[in-house]
Design an enzyme around this catalytic site. Sequence first.
Site, PDB file in Angstrom:
ATOM      1  N   TYR A  65     -13.236  53.095 -33.854  1.00 12.12           N
ATOM      2  CA  TYR A  65     -13.570  52.414 -32.388  1.00 12.12           C
ATOM      3  C   TYR A  65     -14.581  51.805 -32.473  1.00 12.12           C
ATOM      4  CZ  TYR A  65      -9.229  54.347 -31.125  1.00 12.12           C
ATOM      5  OH  TYR A  65      -7.737  54.559 -31.008  1.00 12.12           O
ATOM      6  N   HIS A 122      -3.648  50.910 -22.106  1.00 21.15           N
ATOM      7  CA  HIS A 122      -4.025  51.868 -23.278  1.00 21.15           C
ATOM      8  C   HIS A 122      -5.661  52.010 -23.394  1.00 21.15           C
ATOM      9  CE1 HIS A 122      -0.128  50.716 -25.525  1.00 21.15           C
ATOM     10  NE2 HIS A 122       0.155  51.840 -24.579  1.00 21.15           N
TER      11      HIS A 122
HETATM   12  P1  OAD Z   1       1.494  44.979 -32.498  1.00 26.37           P
HETATM   13  O1  OAD Z   1       0.590  44.488 -33.623  1.00 26.37           O
HETATM   14  O2  OAD Z   1       2.791  46.041 -32.655  1.00 26.37           O
HETATM   15  O3  OAD Z   1       2.412  43.428 -32.433  1.00 26.37           O
HETATM   16  C1  OAD Z   1       1.710  42.332 -32.170  1.00 26.37           C
HETATM   17  C2  OAD Z   1       2.750  41.039 -31.871  1.00 26.37           C
HETATM   18  O4  OAD Z   1       1.869  39.899 -31.914  1.00 26.37           O
HETATM   19  C3  OAD Z   1       3.838  40.681 -32.864  1.00 26.37           C
HETATM   20  O5  OAD Z   1       4.861  40.579 -32.083  1.00 26.37           O
HETATM   21  C4  OAD Z   1       3.322  39.365 -33.521  1.00 26.37           C
HETATM   22  O6  OAD Z   1       4.467  38.654 -34.172  1.00 26.37           O
HETATM   23  C5  OAD Z   1       2.651  38.749 -32.567  1.00 26.37           C
HETATM   24  N1  OAD Z   1       1.607  37.804 -33.024  1.00 26.37           N
HETATM   25  C6  OAD Z   1       0.941  37.724 -33.908  1.00 26.37           C
HETATM   26  N2  OAD Z   1       0.209  36.628 -33.701  1.00 26.37           N
HETATM   27  C7  OAD Z   1       0.498  36.034 -32.668  1.00 26.37           C
HETATM   28  C8  OAD Z   1      -0.359  34.847 -31.885  1.00 26.37           C
HETATM   29  N3  OAD Z   1      -1.122  34.046 -32.484  1.00 26.37           N
HETATM   30  N4  OAD Z   1       0.210  34.580 -30.773  1.00 26.37           N
HETATM   31  C9  OAD Z   1       1.223  35.536 -30.203  1.00 26.37           C
HETATM   32  N5  OAD Z   1       1.788  36.467 -30.666  1.00 26.37           N
HETATM   33  C10 OAD Z   1       1.151  36.962 -31.900  1.00 26.37           C
HETATM   34  O7  OAD Z   1       0.673  45.041 -31.278  1.00 26.37           O
HETATM   35  P2  OAD Z   1       0.983  45.457 -29.792  1.00 26.37           P
HETATM   36  O8  OAD Z   1       2.490  45.304 -29.476  1.00 26.37           O
HETATM   37  O9  OAD Z   1      -0.038  45.053 -29.041  1.00 26.37           O
HETATM   38  O10 OAD Z   1      -1.816  51.122 -28.912  1.00 26.37           O
HETATM   39  O11 OAD Z   1       1.012  47.128 -30.171  1.00 26.37           O
HETATM   40  C11 OAD Z   1       1.238  47.767 -29.080  1.00 26.37           C
HETATM   41  C12 OAD Z   1       0.183  49.154 -29.203  1.00 26.37           C
HETATM   42  O12 OAD Z   1       0.479  49.772 -30.320  1.00 26.37           O
HETATM   43  C13 OAD Z   1      -1.190  48.696 -29.101  1.00 26.37           C
HETATM   44  O13 OAD Z   1      -1.638  48.869 -27.745  1.00 26.37           O
HETATM   45  C14 OAD Z   1      -1.789  49.937 -29.652  1.00 26.37           C
HETATM   46  C15 OAD Z   1      -0.958  49.918 -30.860  1.00 26.37           C
HETATM   47  O14 OAD Z   1      -0.923  51.283 -31.647  1.00 26.37           O
HETATM   48  C16 OAD Z   1      -2.549  52.136 -29.290  1.00 26.37           C
HETATM   49  O15 OAD Z   1      -3.814  52.193 -29.585  1.00 26.37           O
HETATM   50  C17 OAD Z   1      -2.106  53.178 -28.184  1.00 26.37           C
END
Ligand code: OAD
Length: 231
Positions: free
Chosen positions: A54, A105
Amino acid sequence: MKPKLVVFTGAGISAESGIKTFRDSDGLWEEFNINDVATPQAWNKNKALVLDFYNKRRKQVLEAKPNNAHQALVTLEKKYDVHIITQNIDDLHERAGSKKVLHLHGEIIKSRSTTDSSLIYPIKGMELNIGDRCTRGSQLRPHIVWFGEQVPEMENAYLIAEKADIFMVVGTSLAVYPAAGLIDYTPRGIPKYLIDPGDVKVNGITNLTIIKEKAGIGLSMLAEKLLASTT
Ligand code: OAD
């Protein structure tokens, strides 16, 4: 009264600020094992490793700047009552100037006591280390919701989503629950938008417009459209 625009954001909205997402091909969970760094068990086993993980995330966040997508959400406040519900632990929405931001989160720039979760502190500088203690003398941990832990802000998020007039989802794979289920709490008939360059699985969502773009361009275009609309 301004219409209520609820925006649910994930790591993708900060990607263009240089912060890695989790599940893309170069994502953080390719490099690190969740069980080593992001669970209560990991913390009990190796606090130094968790703190180091972190500390690196915090350094990246502090060096990053909000991008066009964060800015576009600020411009929408002219006409909408914008509520951002984010899964992100960075503070880029706040630094862009968004007024109402709920972190599901946790927040990387804060620490909290390991014995009393109501004791939350800003972290001064880049690092939280072994020996950093709360006012009651307990070791501080990152103010992050780890896998396997409750999401204390979820109830507040549901209350906000239930009252949305417009709902947007930006840059999230919708892989992590309960956060990913937020869209199911929105009123059925309202317009919903999903901005993501990837293929996000969404089934059975009514009135959903998918904008297959990066957040910077996708949100700027959508904000322009919503600011120009007369409804
Ligand atoms: P993910 O890494 O799972 O998903 C990221 C998303 O962003 C994907 O759908 C990509 O296609 C999209 N993406 C990539 N580049 C982009 C851009 N320039 N503009 C828009 N979208 C883009 O991340 P999260 O869904 O945020 O939790 O993950 C959810 C949780 O999982 C996080 O909060 C974290 C993680 O583990 C914890 O740590 C508890």
